[in-house]
Design an enzyme around this catalytic site. Structure first.
Site, PDB file in Angstrom:
ATOM      1  N   TYR A   1       0.833  -1.215   0.000  1.00 17.99           N
ATOM      2  CA  TYR A   1       0.000   0.000   0.000  1.00 17.99           C
ATOM      3  C   TYR A   1       0.869   1.268   0.000  1.00 17.99           C
ATOM      4  CZ  TYR A   1      -3.847   2.954   1.836  1.00 17.99           C
ATOM      5  OH  TYR A   1      -4.792   3.921   2.047  1.00 17.99           O
TER       6      TYR A   1
ATOM      7  N   LYS B   1       1.027   4.191  -2.752  1.00 19.05           N
ATOM      8  CA  LYS B   1       0.622   5.549  -2.389  1.00 19.05           C
ATOM      9  C   LYS B   1       1.744   6.569  -2.616  1.00 19.05           C
ATOM     10  CE  LYS B   1      -3.673   4.906  -1.137  1.00 19.05           C
ATOM     11  NZ  LYS B   1      -4.718   5.267  -2.113  1.00 19.05           N
TER      12      LYS B   1
END
Ligand code: NAI
Length: 299
Positions: free
Chosen positions: A166, A170
């Protein structure tokens, strides 16, 4: 105070069946935008699908007197991304705004993270934002107008245990934002990112219950609304937002150290403190400005 309106604008919002995306969709529609509510309708880990969430948000918008259509395609495939943009063209004849918001979680400690778990999260957040924006891009360029928002995360900007997949996606979105800002400048396409914090199904187990209201998604959307408004001229930036607080996050370079007679490992060791100084910092607008700083130091 003049109201920020979106009359005549068409917005695509991915992952808008609930949470932050739903709030963005409701708000832009309430301010006059025609909205494509995209949502695959799966579980938090990305498994499954359902037409329910997107349809429910469209119904809510219509009940409030707004205009919206539902789309349940997957942002993570080129065909899905094309179909999402095509939904805007078919229903409303154009596309002005893209809010890349769809997301899933597959948290694991790095040691236990399987390559597939890395790929699946990159596929939705990073590649999905690339694909949907890429499908919209020719239309934005042609009309010389566009506003794009990427949804990054503090987990990517600052790191977070158990989120190697993640956080990579991001932070990748920050690089994508800066590059698309440069490529879109000539065409009046502004591209920015938010790194939100809000109480949604993605975070409800992380925060104590008393933060449910304080961290409502409603307190994130105003930043998105401003960034995608025609009067916003800013581009290439990232803003943390949550609980009504909003702040710019920036990548800057410290003053550094320049070896006078080449650079040896011992020079690095002996000047480590200076190398790690953060003040005064250079906030380069683009790679050119950063390269110039190096040229200045070595000339
Ligand atoms: P959420 O789980 O409530 O909403 C995400 C939506 O995206 C879901 O409705 C889901 O069905 C949809 N979605 C997932 N994969 C999709 C795909 N392949 N195609 C189309 N739709 C898909 O989560 P939340 O919190 O609203 O998250 C929205 C965005 O904000 C995500 O990108 C998330 O990573 C980001 N974010 C959220 C934070 C928070 O505090 N809630 C913190 C930092 C970032």
């Amino acid at each position: 105070m003049s109201e920020l309106r979106f009359n005549g604008r068409v917005a695509v919002i991915t992952g808008a069946g609930q949470g932050l995306g739903r709030q963005h969709a409701l708000e832009l529609a309430a301010r006059g935008a025609k909205v494509v509510v995209n949502d695959l309708g799966g579980a938090l880990d990305g498994s499954g699908s359902s037409t329910g969430p997107a349809a429910a948000v469209v119904e809510e918008i219509k009940k409030n007197g707004g205009e919206a259509v539902a789309n349940t395609d997957n942002v993570a495939t080129p065909e899905g991304a094309q179909a999402i943009v095509q939904t805007a063209l078919d229903a409303f004849g154009k596309i002005d705004i893209v809010v890349n918001n769809a997301g899933i979680l597959r948290d694991k400690s790095f040691k236990n993270m399987a390559p597939e778990e890395f790929d699946q999260v990159i596929a939705v957040h990073l590649r999905g934002s690339f694909l949907v924006t890429h499908a919209a891009w020719p239309h934005l360029r042609e009309q010389a107008y566009g506003r794009v928002v990427m949804t990054s995360s503090p987990a990517g900007l600052f790191g977070n245990f158990g989120q190697a997949n993640y956080a990579s996606a991001k932070m990748g979105l920050v690089g994508l934002t800066k590059t698309l800002a440069a490529e879109g400048a000539k065409y009046n396409i502004k591209v920015n990112a938010i790194a939100p914090i809000a109480w949604t199904r993605m975070t409800e187990e992380m925060f104590p219950p008393e933060y449910k209201e304080k961290l409502s998604a409603e307190l994130v959307t105003p930043v998105v609304a401003w960034l995608v408004h025609e009067s916003n001229e800013g581009t290439g930036e990232t803003y943390t937002v949550g609980g009504g607080r909003v702040a710019r996050v920036f990548v800057a370079e410290g003053p550094g150290f320049t070896g006078q007679n080449g650079l040896r490992a011992e020079d690095v060791r002996d000047n480590w403190q200076q190398i790690n100084e953060t003040e005064p910092y250079l906030l380069a607008k683009n790679i050119g400005e950063q390269t110039m700083a190096i040229f200045d130091a070595i000339k």
